[in-house]
Design an enzyme around this catalytic site. Structure first.
Site, mmCIF file in Angstrom:
data_model
loop_
_atom_site.group_PDB
_atom_site.id
_atom_site.type_symbol
_atom_site.label_atom_id
_atom_site.label_comp_id
_atom_site.label_asym_id
_atom_site.label_seq_id
_atom_site.Cartn_x
_atom_site.Cartn_y
_atom_site.Cartn_z
ATOM 1 N N CYS A 50 1.227 12.807 10.233
ATOM 2 C CA CYS A 50 1.265 12.092 8.960
ATOM 3 C C CYS A 50 1.925 12.995 7.917
ATOM 4 O O CYS A 50 1.551 14.163 7.771
ATOM 5 C CB CYS A 50 -0.156 11.719 8.524
ATOM 6 S SG CYS A 50 -0.228 10.929 6.903
ATOM 7 N N CYS A 53 -0.945 13.923 5.101
ATOM 8 C CA CYS A 53 -2.089 14.824 5.323
ATOM 9 C C CYS A 53 -1.954 15.729 6.539
ATOM 10 O O CYS A 53 -2.793 16.602 6.745
ATOM 11 C CB CYS A 53 -3.373 14.004 5.425
ATOM 12 S SG CYS A 53 -3.491 13.003 6.934
ATOM 13 N N CYS A 96 -2.645 5.760 8.538
ATOM 14 C CA CYS A 96 -3.253 6.993 9.021
ATOM 15 C C CYS A 96 -4.767 6.861 8.867
ATOM 16 O O CYS A 96 -5.259 6.526 7.790
ATOM 17 C CB CYS A 96 -2.732 8.179 8.201
ATOM 18 S SG CYS A 96 -3.560 9.741 8.562
ATOM 19 N N CYS A 99 -6.038 9.647 6.002
ATOM 20 C CA CYS A 99 -5.761 9.539 4.560
ATOM 21 C C CYS A 99 -5.448 8.118 4.108
ATOM 22 O O CYS A 99 -5.301 7.875 2.915
ATOM 23 C CB CYS A 99 -4.636 10.481 4.161
ATOM 24 S SG CYS A 99 -2.986 9.991 4.732
ATOM 25 N N CYS A 121 6.243 0.084 14.432
ATOM 26 C CA CYS A 121 7.461 0.209 13.637
ATOM 27 C C CYS A 121 7.101 1.087 12.431
ATOM 28 O O CYS A 121 6.406 0.646 11.525
ATOM 29 C CB CYS A 121 7.913 -1.187 13.217
ATOM 30 S SG CYS A 121 9.476 -1.219 12.358
#
Length: 138
Positions: A50, A53, A96, A99, A121
């Site tokens: 991510c 984070c 995510c 976060c 996607c």
């Protein structure tokens, strides 16, 4: 793999650590323009974390060329990604799990010859690639 520890930041804290484009996509559910993302046609070995984070989200061996104009993965790391219906019910958003950052959308049943028949996607801006031989990926 256990679910990641939740990460909570204020809007000001996110703005301080993210670029304006990252903030728009990760925190305000934006989308980068088709075919413009850094990882659209990128296929090196490693992990995609991510961008907000740092939580590991995808292994490179789950990435495939879907021709959609954004990076496509057939599955995320266990517990790393949450799925929820968009308000209009037409698509499924992926975020995510740590976060809550917007990654993109998942589509199923499109007939890709992948183990899951799913296509995550993902906006390139939402992830950061860590090469397999990098100390950060060990």
């Amino acid at each position: 793999m256990a679910a990641p520890t939740p990460i909570h930041k204020s809007e000001e804290e996110w703005r301080a650590i993210l670029s304006p484009e990252q903030f728009t996509i990760l925190r305000q559910k934006g989308t980068e323009m088709k075919g413009t993302g850094e990882y659209n046609k990128f296929y090196e070995e490693g992990i995609y974390n991510c961008a907000g984070c740092g939580t590991p989200l995808y292994k490179s061996d789950t990435k495939f060329d879907s021709g959609c104009g954004w990076p496509a993965f057939f599955e995320g790391l266990p517990g790393a990604i949450n799925c929820s219906p968009d308000p209009d019910g037409r698509r499924t958003e992926i975020t995510c799990a740590a976060c809550g950052g917007h990654l993109g959308h998942v589509f199923k049943g499109e007939g890709f010859k992948t183990p899951t028949d799913a296509r995550h996607c993902v906006n390139s801006v939402s992830v950061k690639f860590i090469p397999a031989n990098s100390p950060a990926s060990l």
